[in-house]
Design an enzyme around this catalytic site. Structure first.
Site, PDB file in Angstrom:
ATOM      1  N   GLU A 149       0.814  -1.317  -0.046  1.00  0.00           N
ATOM      2  CA  GLU A 149       0.207   0.107   0.148  1.00  0.00           C
ATOM      3  C   GLU A 149       0.744   1.257   0.062  1.00  0.00           C
ATOM      4  O   GLU A 149       0.887   1.945   0.887  1.00  0.00           O
ATOM      5  CB  GLU A 149      -1.118   0.088   1.307  1.00  0.00           C
ATOM      6  CG  GLU A 149      -2.071  -1.110   1.018  1.00  0.00           C
ATOM      7  CD  GLU A 149      -3.152  -1.011   2.119  1.00  0.00           C
ATOM      8  OE1 GLU A 149      -3.074  -0.306   3.224  1.00  0.00           O
ATOM      9  OE2 GLU A 149      -4.137  -1.467   1.949  1.00  0.00           O
ATOM     10  N   CYS A 159      11.268  16.068   2.248  1.00  0.00           N
ATOM     11  CA  CYS A 159      12.531  16.295   2.747  1.00  0.00           C
ATOM     12  C   CYS A 159      13.495  16.956   1.834  1.00  0.00           C
ATOM     13  O   CYS A 159      12.976  16.994   0.773  1.00  0.00           O
ATOM     14  CB  CYS A 159      13.184  14.957   3.126  1.00  0.00           C
ATOM     15  SG  CYS A 159      13.492  13.843   1.865  1.00  0.00           S
ATOM     16  N   GLU A 309      -6.988  -7.963  -0.270  1.00  0.00           N
ATOM     17  CA  GLU A 309      -7.476  -8.103   0.985  1.00  0.00           C
ATOM     18  C   GLU A 309      -8.692  -7.507   1.204  1.00  0.00           C
ATOM     19  O   GLU A 309      -9.291  -6.466   0.681  1.00  0.00           O
ATOM     20  CB  GLU A 309      -6.310  -6.786   1.904  1.00  0.00           C
ATOM     21  CG  GLU A 309      -4.934  -7.126   1.885  1.00  0.00           C
ATOM     22  CD  GLU A 309      -4.260  -5.955   2.701  1.00  0.00           C
ATOM     23  OE1 GLU A 309      -4.980  -5.203   3.622  1.00  0.00           O
ATOM     24  OE2 GLU A 309      -3.119  -5.702   2.647  1.00  0.00           O
ATOM     25  N   TRP A 317      -9.474   0.039  12.318  1.00  0.00           N
ATOM     26  CA  TRP A 317      -9.276   1.458  12.212  1.00  0.00           C
ATOM     27  C   TRP A 317     -10.261   2.463  11.945  1.00  0.00           C
ATOM     28  O   TRP A 317      -9.744   3.636  11.864  1.00  0.00           O
ATOM     29  CB  TRP A 317      -7.883   1.467  11.093  1.00  0.00           C
ATOM     30  CG  TRP A 317      -8.330   0.660  10.158  1.00  0.00           C
ATOM     31  CD1 TRP A 317      -8.058  -0.571   9.544  1.00  0.00           C
ATOM     32  CD2 TRP A 317      -8.966   1.223   8.603  1.00  0.00           C
ATOM     33  NE1 TRP A 317      -8.121  -0.974   8.527  1.00  0.00           N
ATOM     34  CE2 TRP A 317      -9.099   0.106   7.890  1.00  0.00           C
ATOM     35  CE3 TRP A 317      -9.702   2.399   8.496  1.00  0.00           C
ATOM     36  CZ2 TRP A 317      -9.382  -0.048   6.569  1.00  0.00           C
ATOM     37  CZ3 TRP A 317     -10.252   2.388   7.177  1.00  0.00           C
ATOM     38  CH2 TRP A 317     -10.176   1.237   6.325  1.00  0.00           C
TER      39      TRP A 317
END
Ligand code: GLA
Ligand code: ZN
Length: 675
Positions: A149, A159, A309, A317
């Site tokens: 994922e 960054c 999945e 969650w």
């Protein structure tokens, strides 16, 4: 189409490393009895496989593979690169992602790497290569699962490594700062730059407005394009490392439906087979799940996909995680198959006792037995799948209708600061999709840049909120309509070019001639306020309770299909129009019609196009796949939790319990799977 696997995979994520080896035999025994024939392993094992830099320890994985092989279980082998081991975070802090707020992630969590980090890329490639070297040739392995994922939870990286790579990316794309200043409209708020090195990613303490909007929207869109490419590079380098060992086993990574941050059409082109993770929430409509399946099939170029999945019961969650009703997992699984899935896999096979996913559903639960309702439901589904699913593998879906879903449009519409914050791209696409789904029309989901040849496969193309019209798109749509196609588009379409700059000349500029309308103004409608609309053909009055925006339209050749009512100054003006062009027609839907309104409109549109519809009771979905030999496999599903009665032509009366599924082959009922 030949099927990708020699058997229909029924299984999912299995993490035996979380339990003592003595317990595995018992797991595999239970799993075998529930018809599970596949395990996805090694998804999060980097820290075990490489306990210190360059030192590998495959002893645990070897034992797991041997245990699965001894039971003839198929294996989907992951590369294990999705969570950074502690030693790496400590030794090379720069591999860790920095969020839009400037905070660098420390060791912990997952999906936490900087996709531009040379060190991350090197270590991930070497690990993927080591795993592939060791297990290539294991006859149990049927697919490779790269990483996990990409982008989930972590978001993009902001960054300095990413910033420097972004500046190089911009140099290559624009050549000169003048071109960049123009493309991004940088004379706004003194943003003019004189050197590529002055570019700063859209951080929240700079140009970012939250993580979804930006002072300079071209910067935001380009940063999204750039990060998408960086992550896709990470996928490619692991894929190529695996490929070096010469086998042809398919390589995939698990996608996430309408996940915003990655342009999955670009990913689909790089993957042997698309796989995805389906986690509908309590409020997800079955039509939305169907749309996600069709989208994932579209991303894979129309080929069958893997349902990598789904949960056999609760998620953990969501704020509140409802248990699945008896039969619901079966319905979700067959819905996936009906839309093109050639596997049914779960997260996960055994429920953790520690970590934040310990309350996530699993085939074997904390009772560690075959007595749970979840286990029994999965076992019953496994028996149905074993008996029925294999023959459906490799079959295709024959759609005469296409719905456009385009990630750059997603980014563009949700990046707008004004005129409304009420538009969520997937929800607006779904608003149109649902009207077709309710008529049981087969639908392909395609990119906005689909070429003319592809468009011509369809009798109807629906392109909701097509705000960004990329080069070539308007021409293709015009030629498609001239040649006899019907296009439906509408509010917030035809506004931006590929740099997210407004195209001057009156909305929807590039589609203005085709649609025969000028949208002079776009009114925002506050939540809760309604906009009355009357459909002229049926006379049906529709109060649009979700109008969100109302395009104030001046027709330029188009006829009016619906009119605004009420007492605003634009009452009596067109809300929906149609423009006959060549042998086809372009329909412009000026406002977000609510469910009744869009249903009524599509009844008319579908009748005009002659696309076959199929009537079934509310909540009952009917979807078919077609085998190479012409066999039609039809799945009839009660997608809701009310009993439905289906009166079929010929007088047959079928009672469909909540979540009941019926399977037909060439219209002969072959199974009413157990629930
Ligand atoms: C994702 C991940 C899995 C797991 C599930 C839980 O799909 O890929 O590792 O965390 O969510 O729903
Ligand atoms: Zn970075």
């Amino acid at each position: 189409m030949t099927a990708m696997f020699d058997d229909f995979l029924f299984g999912g994520d299995y993490n035996p490393e979380q339990w003592p080896q003595e317990s595995w035999e018992h797991d595999l025994e239970l799993l075998g009895r529930s018809h599970v024939n596949e395990a996805t392993i090694n998804v999060f094992s980097w820290a075990l496989l490489e306990p210190s830099e360059g030192h590998y320890d495959f002893s645990m994985l070897d034992t797991i593979v041997a245990a699965l092989d001894s039971r003839d279980m198929r294996i989907v082998m992951a590369t294990g690169t999705a969570a950074i081991p502690a030693w790496m975070a400590r030794r090379y802090p720069h591999v860790m992602r920095i969020g839009a707020d400037g905070t660098r992630q420390v060791f912990g969590g997952r999906h936490n790497f900087c996709p531009s980090s040379p060190k991350y890329r090197e270590r991930a490639r070497v690990l993927a290569s080591a795993v592939a070297r060791r297990y290539t040739g294991d006859s149990g392995i049927v697919a490779w699962h790269v990483n996990n994922e990409y982008g989930n939870g972590g978001g993009y990286c902001y960054c300095e490594t990413c910033a420097a790579a972004f500046r190089d990316w911009l140099r290559a794309r624009y050549g000169t700062v003048e071109a960049l200043n123009r493309a991004w409209c940088m004379n706004f708020w003194s943003h003019t730059i004189h050197d590529f090195d002055e570019v700063v990613p859209p951080v929240t303490y700079g140009d970012g407005i939250g993580t979804d909007k930006c002072v300079i929207s071209g910067l935001q869109i380009d940063y999204r394009r750039f990060q998408n490419e960086q992550m896709l590079d990470c996928f490619r380098l692991e894929r190529d490392a695996i490929r070096e060992f010469g086998m042809s086993t398919p390589i995939t990574t698990n996608l996430m439906g309408t996940f915003k941050d990655l342009d999955y059409f670009a990913w689909g082109r790089e993957m042997d087979v698309v796989s995805w993770d389906n986690y509908p929430g309590m409020d997800t409509q079955p039509s939305f799940t169907a749309m996600c399946h069709d989208l994932m099939r579209g991303v894979g170029g129309g080929k069958p996909f893997m349902l990598m999945e789904q949960t056999p019961n609760q998620q953990n969650w969501f704020p509140y995680c409802k248990v699945k009703h008896p039969g619901e997992v079966g319905k979700l699984s067959w819905q996936a198959v009906a839309h093109g899935a050639d596997t049914v896999q779960f997260f996960q096979l055994k429920q953790s006792i520690g970590g934040c996913e310990r309350f996530h559903g699993a085939v074997i639960g904390h009772d560690d037995s075959d007595r749970s309702r979840t286990y029994r439901d999965v076992a019953a589904l496994g028996a149905d799948v074993a008996a029925r699913a294999k023959r459906i593998m490799g079959s295709h879906i024959d759609a005469k209708v296409a719905v456009v879903f385009d990630w750059e449009n997603y980014w563009s519409i949700e990046g707008c600061v004004g005129p409304t914050q009420g538009l969520r791209y997937p929800d607006e696409v779904h608003r149109f999709y649902r009207a077709l789904w309710k008529r049981n029309v087969a639908i392909d989901v395609i990119e906005s840049t689909a070429d003319l040849e592809m468009l011509r496969r369809y009798d109807l193309v629906v392109a909701p909120v097509l705000i960004m019209v990329k080069p070539g798109v308007a021409d293709n749509l015009e030629r498609y309509v001239e040649g006899g196609g019907v296009l439906v588009t509408g509010y917030m379409s035809g506004i931006h070019d590929e740099h997210d700059l407004v195209i001057e000349g009156g909305y929807p500029v590039p589609l203005r001639g085709l649609c025969g309308v000028w949208v002079e103004e776009i009114d925002a409608v506050a939540p809760g306020a309604t906009v009355p609309v009357r459909l002229d053909a049926s006379g049906a009055a529709v109060d649009c309770s979700e109008a969100i925006v109302a395009s104030i339209i001046e027709p330029e050749g188009a006829r009016t299909l619906a009119t605004y009512g009420g007492d605003d100054f634009y009452a009596g003006t067109p809300a929906v129009t149609a423009h006959d062009v060549g042998d086809g027609c372009a329909v412009f839907v000026g406002t977000a019609l609510d469910e009744d309104g869009i249903d009524a409109l599509f009844d008319d549109v579908l009748r005009a196009t002659g696309v076959a519809t199929f009537d079934a009771p509310d909540d009952v979905e009917v979807a078919s796949r077609i085998g190479d030999d012409g066999t039609v496999y039809t799945v009839v599903m009660n997608t809701g939790d009310d009993t439905r009665v289906w009166e079929r032509t010929g007088g047959e009366r079928i009672v469909l319990d909540p979540f009941a599924v019926l399977l037909y082959e060439n219209d002969v009922l072959v199974a009413a799977p157990t629930r």
